[in-house]
Scaffold this active site. Structure first.
Site, PDB file in Angstrom:
ATOM      1  N   ARG A 116     -10.354  -4.202 -14.074  1.00 44.83           N
ATOM      2  CA  ARG A 116      -9.203  -5.327 -13.838  1.00 44.83           C
ATOM      3  C   ARG A 116      -9.412  -6.312 -14.448  1.00 44.83           C
ATOM      4  O   ARG A 116     -10.980  -7.287 -13.264  1.00 44.83           O
ATOM      5  CB  ARG A 116      -8.555  -4.969 -12.708  1.00 44.83           C
ATOM      6  CG  ARG A 116      -8.454  -3.646 -12.518  1.00 44.83           C
ATOM      7  CD  ARG A 116      -7.509  -2.665 -11.194  1.00 44.83           C
ATOM      8  NE  ARG A 116      -7.530  -2.030 -10.774  1.00 44.83           N
ATOM      9  CZ  ARG A 116      -6.175  -0.796 -10.404  1.00 44.83           C
ATOM     10  NH1 ARG A 116      -5.887  -1.364 -11.329  1.00 44.83           N
ATOM     11  NH2 ARG A 116      -6.340   0.244 -10.346  1.00 44.83           N
ATOM     12  N   ARG A 123     -14.331   2.485   4.362  1.00 46.99           N
ATOM     13  CA  ARG A 123     -12.339   1.609   4.469  1.00 46.99           C
ATOM     14  C   ARG A 123     -11.335   2.281   4.837  1.00 46.99           C
ATOM     15  O   ARG A 123     -10.993   2.029   5.503  1.00 46.99           O
ATOM     16  CB  ARG A 123     -12.984   0.768   3.535  1.00 46.99           C
ATOM     17  CG  ARG A 123     -10.929  -0.533   4.125  1.00 46.99           C
ATOM     18  CD  ARG A 123     -10.748  -1.566   2.776  1.00 46.99           C
ATOM     19  NE  ARG A 123     -10.039  -0.317   1.561  1.00 46.99           N
ATOM     20  CZ  ARG A 123     -10.185  -0.510   0.310  1.00 46.99           C
ATOM     21  NH1 ARG A 123     -11.606  -1.170  -0.093  1.00 46.99           N
ATOM     22  NH2 ARG A 123      -9.635   0.177  -0.188  1.00 46.99           N
ATOM     23  N   HIS A 162     -14.294   3.198 -15.158  1.00 45.93           N
ATOM     24  CA  HIS A 162     -14.823   2.254 -13.744  1.00 45.93           C
ATOM     25  C   HIS A 162     -15.649   1.794 -13.607  1.00 45.93           C
ATOM     26  O   HIS A 162     -16.272   0.812 -13.077  1.00 45.93           O
ATOM     27  CB  HIS A 162     -14.387   3.585 -12.575  1.00 45.93           C
ATOM     28  CG  HIS A 162     -13.778   2.685 -11.356  1.00 45.93           C
ATOM     29  ND1 HIS A 162     -14.527   2.251 -10.225  1.00 45.93           N
ATOM     30  CD2 HIS A 162     -12.595   1.811 -11.684  1.00 45.93           C
ATOM     31  CE1 HIS A 162     -13.525   1.801  -9.860  1.00 45.93           C
ATOM     32  NE2 HIS A 162     -12.749   1.375  -9.525  1.00 45.93           N
ATOM     33  N   ASN A 197       1.231  -1.192  -0.121  1.00 40.91           N
ATOM     34  CA  ASN A 197       0.037  -0.131  -0.018  1.00 40.91           C
ATOM     35  C   ASN A 197       1.099   1.386   0.194  1.00 40.91           C
ATOM     36  O   ASN A 197       0.755   2.190  -0.382  1.00 40.91           O
ATOM     37  CB  ASN A 197      -0.459  -0.385   1.315  1.00 40.91           C
ATOM     38  CG  ASN A 197      -2.397  -0.866   1.497  1.00 40.91           C
ATOM     39  OD1 ASN A 197      -2.052  -1.696   0.116  1.00 40.91           O
ATOM     40  ND2 ASN A 197      -2.272  -0.967   2.030  1.00 40.91           N
ATOM     41  N   ARG A 229      -4.733   1.722 -13.573  1.00 37.89           N
ATOM     42  CA  ARG A 229      -3.731   2.134 -13.223  1.00 37.89           C
ATOM     43  C   ARG A 229      -3.020   0.730 -12.590  1.00 37.89           C
ATOM     44  O   ARG A 229      -3.189   0.035 -11.748  1.00 37.89           O
ATOM     45  CB  ARG A 229      -3.746   2.879 -11.749  1.00 37.89           C
ATOM     46  CG  ARG A 229      -2.013   3.809 -11.444  1.00 37.89           C
ATOM     47  CD  ARG A 229      -2.389   4.423 -10.018  1.00 37.89           C
ATOM     48  NE  ARG A 229      -2.576   5.688 -11.002  1.00 37.89           N
ATOM     49  CZ  ARG A 229      -2.766   6.409 -10.003  1.00 37.89           C
ATOM     50  NH1 ARG A 229      -3.962   6.712  -9.478  1.00 37.89           N
ATOM     51  NH2 ARG A 229      -3.091   7.508 -10.494  1.00 37.89           N
ATOM     52  N   HIS A 247     -15.015  -3.722  -0.334  1.00 37.82           N
ATOM     53  CA  HIS A 247     -14.654  -3.047  -1.181  1.00 37.82           C
ATOM     54  C   HIS A 247     -16.305  -2.390  -1.916  1.00 37.82           C
ATOM     55  O   HIS A 247     -16.604  -2.088  -2.585  1.00 37.82           O
ATOM     56  CB  HIS A 247     -13.985  -3.639  -2.361  1.00 37.82           C
ATOM     57  CG  HIS A 247     -13.681  -3.281  -3.605  1.00 37.82           C
ATOM     58  ND1 HIS A 247     -14.440  -3.899  -5.114  1.00 37.82           N
ATOM     59  CD2 HIS A 247     -12.933  -2.418  -3.400  1.00 37.82           C
ATOM     60  CE1 HIS A 247     -14.072  -2.168  -5.859  1.00 37.82           C
ATOM     61  NE2 HIS A 247     -12.224  -1.993  -5.544  1.00 37.82           N
ATOM     62  N   TYR A 266     -11.904  -9.269  -2.114  1.00 41.05           N
ATOM     63  CA  TYR A 266     -12.430  -8.501  -1.967  1.00 41.05           C
ATOM     64  C   TYR A 266     -13.691  -8.258  -1.818  1.00 41.05           C
ATOM     65  O   TYR A 266     -14.836  -8.845  -1.717  1.00 41.05           O
ATOM     66  CB  TYR A 266     -12.681  -6.839  -3.341  1.00 41.05           C
ATOM     67  CG  TYR A 266     -11.110  -6.900  -3.561  1.00 41.05           C
ATOM     68  CD1 TYR A 266     -10.005  -7.291  -3.321  1.00 41.05           C
ATOM     69  CD2 TYR A 266     -10.574  -5.944  -4.170  1.00 41.05           C
ATOM     70  CE1 TYR A 266      -8.681  -6.668  -3.550  1.00 41.05           C
ATOM     71  CE2 TYR A 266      -9.444  -5.343  -4.875  1.00 41.05           C
ATOM     72  CZ  TYR A 266      -8.821  -6.125  -4.363  1.00 41.05           C
ATOM     73  OH  TYR A 266      -7.208  -5.179  -4.749  1.00 41.05           O
TER      74      TYR A 266
END
Length: 689
Positions: A372, A561, A432, A41, A402, A589, A465
């Site tokens: 992703r 979160r 997204h 992270n 990214r 998530h 997740y």
């Protein structure tokens, strides 16, 4: 109104991850892995957020922008202070964890602790498995370390000494080519399980690298790692395709300036000064002293060589009776809306949905967004098979996701070669959204099926997740999903959405209106509530709107979160706002918003966090939950999370990350409680069938 700087709030979140590594109630192997998660992270934080702060600082110094809130210089100072404090805490926890492993007969040893037999075995292993992956970079006055050190890799900076002369050499630790953790042979009859990290194996066998090439009497070796600015510019050449531009942009990232040097705190001053000067970094502001190992993110995959109880008990993903009791996925969705909560449920129901659509003769068209995906994505492979079966397949591939750009570029090429219609969305807007739209012919008419999720269509991340995925056949939803794809492909058209919240043009106003409705209800003396769960809440406009709602008397509960710029519980400002954050074995998530709405309880699932980028600068999709049973299912799980008194932290203005006090209440660990709740639900559905 006062808001917390998002960079400081993010560091507070990562501190919560570090708390899990420090928690003695967490299985010891998982504690090691949390250290790896924390480190991973932090790498991304520097590559993205700190790099952006450095750009802001340069612009402020040039007088091209005025500071908005705290100046970049002051904020960087606070960030560096906090990072160093957390680094010191990290080192203490790391030492404690190593001791904890030893108490369980797992010994993470260094190169000075090898006995003769272990040393002999390691030298042979090194020559056979490691040495051919190491090519030293000999550093001289012409070497530019910034140009030879990769952002993703850790290195050993080596000083080869002969008398008073020093020859520097840089050794890349090849953890992407061989195992970072080497299990040494156990001695028969002993319970001791020794593991040596690859870094220490290189230290032990350094003579095998340089003997015969460089004359030296002694060596000093210290771990180092640079972090680069992850931003990049796309070439403006109109002759280049978007794929080519993205490829060039990613290469540019590799040569971006370093923004941080992390180094072994035992490194001598002469070597530290040399590296700072060569890299062009400020010794105090752009460096972090830490422990012996770099690229600690590899520790996410630390092996469990002991009993199973040293890591989290594996939870078997649940079967869905709603799907299993039907003859096929389309029949199941035709009966009722179906909600799955990953990773508690098997992800295969989604892959089966796409696979079935790929060969079902009744299916005519499939549309999917890709942000992703897994390296070996079954979903994308099914879409390729769908083309072979004569279906029209349209895939929106986000090339600028990214750190997933290269993978998405390759998928775009493979899909295009297979005959899939690949679109890259709207220029300057990341797509997204996580949606699927399937058109099927039923009784001579076209009928649509939709899937809307809070998380990616990714088999790998779905195991760790927590995300909601909604399957529906409701025409009011599926018709608007089709319009979303049309909008992405044809952004010049004018679209209006009645049900879906679609960023960038059709989400901020609807959200503000929902909050305004609660404000009006509160001012009229009626019940008014907002319950929100997101990853990040840092949009200034929406945060101030929640402050306004609090002052009007709206009861607001927030589960956040990560970053949160709201200060809860300030008299006269945010008295009615309470915020918790949950960090546990799964990464929270899911994104959900619930408004009391005069008793109608309007609820939305969405791919968007409450961040300016998600609301105004990305394509996102939020979906209303129209089925009352699904609303209850989600609300019950949110309530379990709100009652968490094991893994929940209260987010207060001091960002102290204090655990929610349990008092005399029953112990609730929400992730386990949700699993049990869903397990009982499925048993009940089976009994009622």
């Amino acid at each position: 109104m006062q808001l917390i700087e998002k960079e400081l709030s993010w560091l507070s979140f990562n501190e919560r991850v570090l708390q899990e590594a420090a928690d003695v109630n967490v299985p010891i192997i998982e504690r090691v892995r949390f250290l790896g998660i924390y480190s991973s992270n932090l790498d991304e934080f520097f590559r993205v957020r700190v790099a952006d702060l450095h750009r802001r600082l340069r612009l402020e110094q040039l007088g091209k922008v005025e500071p908005k809130g705290m100046s970049a210089e002051n904020l960087l100072h606070l960030v560096n202070e906090k990072v160093q404090t957390l680094a010191d805490r990290f080192n203490d926890i790391h030492i404690d964890v190593i001791k904890g492993l030893a108490r369980r007969n797992i010994f993470l040893i260094n190169n000075d602790q090898l006995n003769e037999k272990e040393g002999g075995w390691l030298r042979k292993y090194f020559r056979d498995e490691v040495l051919h992956h190491i090519t030293p970079i000999l550093v001289n006055e012409n070497t530019k370390l910034a140009s030879v050190m990769n952002d993703e890799d850790a290195y050993l900076m080596c000083a080869l000494k002969k008398g008073t002369s020093v020859q520097y050499a840089l050794l890349e630790i090849p953890s992407d080519k061989t195992n970072r953790f080497i299990q040494l042979p156990r001695i028969k009859g002993q319970r001791r399980k020794p593991i040596i990290v690859l870094d220490n194996a290189i230290r032990y066998c350094v003579d095998d690298i340089f003997d015969g090439f460089i004359d030296f009497d002694s060596t000093e070796m210290f771990a180092v790692k640079v972090t680069r600015d992850a931003d990049y510019d796309l070439e403006r050449d109109v002759e280049l395709s978007l794929l080519e531009k993205m490829s060039q942009g990613i290469k540019q990232r590799d040569t971006n300036r370093p923004v941080r040097l992390v180094y072994d705190e035992m490194m001598p001053d002469y070597m530290f000064d040399f590296m700072c000067e060569n890299l062009g970094l400020q010794p105090d502001a752009e460096t972090t002293a830490s422990g012996r190992y770099r690229n600690f993110k590899d520790f996410i995959n630390f092996p469990n060589v002991g009993p199973r109880y040293l890591e989290n008990e594996k939870l078997s993903a649940l079967n869905s009776h709603q799907f299993d009791s039907a003859s096929n996925v389309f029949e199941a969705i035709s009966k009722e809306d179906i909600l799955l909560h990953y990773p508690y449920y098997k992800f295969r129901y989604l892959t089966d949905f796409v696979r079935a659509a790929s060969f079902d003769p009744a299916v005519k068209q499939i549309q999917v967004t890709v942000y992703r995906v897994a390296n070996n994505s079954q979903i994308l492979k099914s879409l390729i098979e769908a083309v072979k079966n004569g279906k029209k397949v349209i895939v929106i591939v986000e090339l600028s996701a990214r750190f997933d750009e290269e993978a998405n570029i390759e998928w775009a090429r493979e899909l295009t070669e297979a005959g899939v219609v690949v679109e890259f969305g709207v220029a300057s807007l990341k797509c997204h959204a996580k949606i699927i739209h399937v058109v099927r012919e039923e009784e001579g008419e076209e009928v649509a099926y939709g899937y809307i999720s809070t998380g990616n269509l990714n088999e790998k991340t779905a195991r760790i997740y927590t995300d909601f995925g909604l399957f529906t056949k409701r025409p009011e939803i599926t018709e608007e999903l089709d319009k979303v794809f049309d909008f992405i492909i044809n952004p010049y058209k004018n679209f209006k959405f009645k049900h879906l919240q679609v960023s960038p043009n059709y989400s901020r106003d609807p959200i503000n209106q929902l909050i305004d409705d609660e404000i009006e209800a509160a001012r009229n003396g009626n019940r008014a509530e907002i319950f929100l769960k997101v990853n990040n809440l840092v949009d200034e406009g929406l945060s101030n709107k929640l402050y306004e709602a609090s002052q009007a008397g709206v009861k607001i509960r927030l589960i956040v979160r990560g970053m949160c710029n709201i200060l809860a519980g300030i008299p006269g400002v945010s008295d009615n706002i309470k915020i918790i954050s949950i960090v546990d074995r799964y990464l929270e998530h899911a994104r959900v918003s619930l408004f009391y709405a005069g008793g109608k309880r309007k609820m939305f699932l969405t791919s968007a966090d409450w961040m300016t980028r998600n609301i105004d600068h990305r394509i996102e999709v939020g979906c209303p939950i129209l089925d009352k049973n699904v609303r209850k299912l989600i609300k019950d799980q949110l309530d379990l999370q709100w009652r968490d008194n094991t893994k929940a932290r209260a987010l207060d203005p001091e960002q102290a990350n204090q655990y929610v006090t349990r008092g005399n209440r029953k112990k609730i660990r929400s992730q386990m409680a949700i699993y049990d709740y869903l397990k009982q639900l499925e048993r009940s559905r089976e009994r009622q069938a």
